[in-house]
Design a protein around this motif. Structure first.
Motif, PDB file in Angstrom:
ATOM      1  N   VAL A  59      13.521   7.808  -4.064  1.00  0.00           N
ATOM      2  CA  VAL A  59      13.510   7.921  -2.604  1.00  0.00           C
ATOM      3  C   VAL A  59      14.472   9.042  -2.208  1.00  0.00           C
ATOM      4  O   VAL A  59      15.438   9.306  -2.916  1.00  0.00           O
ATOM      5  N   ASP A  86       4.348  11.946  -3.282  1.00  0.00           N
ATOM      6  CA  ASP A  86       4.315  10.561  -2.795  1.00  0.00           C
ATOM      7  C   ASP A  86       5.701   9.925  -2.678  1.00  0.00           C
ATOM      8  O   ASP A  86       5.813   8.744  -2.355  1.00  0.00           O
ATOM      9  N   THR A  87       6.748  10.687  -2.932  1.00  0.00           N
ATOM     10  CA  THR A  87       8.104  10.146  -2.878  1.00  0.00           C
ATOM     11  C   THR A  87       8.459   9.754  -1.448  1.00  0.00           C
ATOM     12  O   THR A  87       8.310  10.569  -0.531  1.00  0.00           O
ATOM     13  N   PRO A  88       8.915   8.523  -1.238  1.00  0.00           N
ATOM     14  CA  PRO A  88       9.318   8.134   0.117  1.00  0.00           C
ATOM     15  C   PRO A  88      10.499   8.965   0.605  1.00  0.00           C
ATOM     16  O   PRO A  88      11.425   9.250  -0.157  1.00  0.00           O
ATOM     17  N   ILE A  90      13.215   9.243   3.929  1.00  0.00           N
ATOM     18  CA  ILE A  90      13.765   8.718   5.177  1.00  0.00           C
ATOM     19  C   ILE A  90      14.634   9.811   5.787  1.00  0.00           C
ATOM     20  O   ILE A  90      15.535  10.342   5.136  1.00  0.00           O
ATOM     21  N   THR A 110       8.618   8.985   5.712  1.00  0.00           N
ATOM     22  CA  THR A 110       8.291   7.564   5.651  1.00  0.00           C
ATOM     23  C   THR A 110       8.917   6.801   6.808  1.00  0.00           C
ATOM     24  O   THR A 110       8.331   5.872   7.340  1.00  0.00           O
ATOM     25  N   ASP A 111      10.133   7.224   7.180  1.00  0.00           N
ATOM     26  CA  ASP A 111      10.856   6.562   8.263  1.00  0.00           C
ATOM     27  C   ASP A 111      11.873   7.534   8.840  1.00  0.00           C
ATOM     28  O   ASP A 111      12.093   8.618   8.289  1.00  0.00           O
ATOM     29  N   LEU A 129      11.090  -0.515   0.759  1.00  0.00           N
ATOM     30  CA  LEU A 129      10.202   0.471   0.131  1.00  0.00           C
ATOM     31  C   LEU A 129       9.811   0.059  -1.288  1.00  0.00           C
ATOM     32  O   LEU A 129       8.774   0.445  -1.783  1.00  0.00           O
TER      33      LEU A 129
END
Length: 138
Positions: A59, A86-88, A90, A110-111, A129
């Protein structure tokens, strides 16, 4: 220096890119209470160097306003990397306007957390996550 991720494959590796040392320190302290090891960098180019490598990164936490490359520039380049697409991610930023949030989400964040933020809520979101339920009150 030993790599904690290699020593314990259960640890999740988190890349934190923030040019404010105290913010990075607080995030590191909170995440390392859980199953995370933290790689801390202070600008966007350092973040990109880490992301271009082959080390696992589970992440990414990105500040928007950083020297050498903004968090949004890092995010855009990360999404173009086949091994990281595809790595989250934030976003952590003092820039809390709707336009900043919208742009970050459009680029694939992602956020989005606005500073100041609750380290406890950030940890809960990172846990989420990876399938851990958010604790009550987080």
């Amino acid at each position: 220096m030993t790599d904690a991720h290699a020593a314990d494959p259960q640890l999740r590796r988190v890349l934190v890119a923030d040019d404010e040392p105290h913010i990075g320190h607080i995030i590191r302290l909170k995440l390392e209470q859980g199953p995370y090891t933290v790689v801390l960098v202070s600008d966007g180019e350092e973040a990109l160097e880490q992301l271009r490598g082959d080390e696992p990164i589970d992440v990414v936490l990105l500040d928007i306003m950083m020297p050498r490359a903004t968090g949004l520039e890092v995010l855009e380049q990360l999404r173009a990397m086949p091994h990281r697409s595809d790595t989250p991610v934030i976003i952590l930023t003092a820039k809390g306007q709707d336009a900043d949030r919208r742009q970050a989400l459009e680029l694939g964040a992602t956020d989005f957390f606005t500073k100041p933020f609750s380290p406890k809520k950030l940890l809960a979101r990172v846990d989420e996550l990876f399938g851990a339920p958010a604790p009550d009150g987080a």
